[in-house]
Design an enzyme around this catalytic site. Structure first.
Site, PDB file in Angstrom:
ATOM      1  N   LYS A   1      -1.753  -1.609  -3.632  1.00  0.00           N
ATOM      2  CA  LYS A   1      -2.817  -0.534  -3.467  1.00  0.00           C
ATOM      3  C   LYS A   1      -1.804   0.609  -3.838  1.00  0.00           C
ATOM      4  CE  LYS A   1      -5.843   2.056  -0.817  1.00  0.00           C
ATOM      5  NZ  LYS A   1      -6.499   2.346   0.771  1.00  0.00           N
TER       6      LYS A   1
ATOM      7  N   TYR B   1       0.899  -1.144   0.207  1.00  0.00           N
ATOM      8  CA  TYR B   1      -0.025   0.050  -0.056  1.00  0.00           C
ATOM      9  C   TYR B   1       0.868   1.193  -0.007  1.00  0.00           C
ATOM     10  CZ  TYR B   1      -3.565   3.348   1.912  1.00  0.00           C
ATOM     11  OH  TYR B   1      -4.477   4.128   2.060  1.00  0.00           O
TER      12      TYR B   1
END
EC number: 4.3.3.7
Length: 292
Positions: free
Chosen positions: A160, A132
């Site tokens: 992400k 992320y």
């Protein structure tokens, strides 16, 4: 593995404690709205102000509530590798489908430090791990070359990418190929992200409008590009308003308007200004999420 529309789930509070009744309501609303998965205890879930006990309890509760109907990608990131490893192992123990790990924040590791951090956590779990990258929050940016290097770790399966940078996404897709699923972390650029190899979104907007974001996904995958763009444009205003103050301040206000939870955040987060709440209310009315 983690493709489609995932919701970065808010954590509801009542009288300063986690509101598990509201959490159950939120989970059902999301599943009924057609999302593919839930992400508890991420940035939107105010993980930074949850105690470790609360963090674990929210993950466990969401897994229990979901009962396998959609995937649960548990937020287990920390700026301490040992703590992140512990949370990830706990998520595996209680039955989560994967773990989402934000880059360690504040202490600003180098790219070598990021590789060591993620590799260490991944080596302690059988869960699929999702990277992320959100440098606006963490003050550390995970470079494309670092992501490509980490794609060689067998259970690091996705990222992400929340910068909204299409060039970055393209570099990762070109360098890592099918070994790294690209997931958008920026609602406003979800549609263009799909065009450069993206395969999903972890969305804030779906807390309020899950069906619309799912519609965008379905239209894109059915080849109805113009129709997908129309939905994208319908969502532009609310996507912007949900970040007009620090997230999750606006989405908590919107969820309260829908009667899903109290408009309660943990300090240092404070409630959305009345002026911005009025703008958000108007945008939700336009999308038929609320009545006038």
């Amino acid at each position: 593995m983690f493709k489609g529309v995932y919701t970065a789930l808010i954590t509801p509070f009542k009288n300063r404690a986690v509101d598990y009744t509201a959490l159950a309501k939120l989970v059902e609303q999301q599943i009924n709205g057609g999302i593919h998965g839930l992400v508890p205890c991420g940035t939107t879930g105010e993980s930074a102000t949850l105690s470790h006990e609360e963090h674990k309890a929210v993950i466990r509760t969401v897994v229990e509530l979901v009962q396998g109907r959609v995937k649960v990608l548990a937020g287990t990131g920390s700026n301490c590798t040992e703590e992140s490893t512990e949370l990830t192992c706990y998520a595996e123990e209680v039955g989560a489908d994967g773990a989402l790990l934000i880059t360690p924040y504040y202490n600003k590791p180098t790219q070598a430090g990021l590789i060591a951090h993620y590799t260490t956590v991944a080596n302690h779990t059988k869960l699929p791990v999702v990277l992320y990258n959100v440098p606006g929050r963490t003050a550390v940016d995970m470079h494309a070359d670092t992501v490509i290097a980490l794609s060689k770790v067998s259970n690091i399966v996705a990222i992400k990418e929340a910068t909204g940078n299409m060039e970055r996404a393209s570099q990762i897709h070109k360098g890592a190929g099918s070994s790294m699923t690209l997931i958008s972390g920026d609602d406003a650029t979800f549609l263009p992200f799909l065009s450069v190899g993206g395969q999903g979104v972890i969305s804030v907007t779906t807390n309020l409008a899950p069906r619309l974001v799912r519609d965008l996904w379905d239209l894109w995958h059915n080849g109805q590009i113009n129709e997908a763009r129309e939905v994208h444009e319908q969502l532009l205003e609310i996507n912007g308003l949900l970040f007009c103050e620090t997230s999750p301040i606006p989405v908590k206000a919107g969820a309260a308007m829908l009667g899903l939870c109290h408009n309660e955040l943990r300090l240092p987060m404070t409630a959305m200004s009345e002026a911005n709440q009025a703008k958000l209310h108007r945008a939700m009315v336009k999308l038929n999420l609320l009545e006038e």
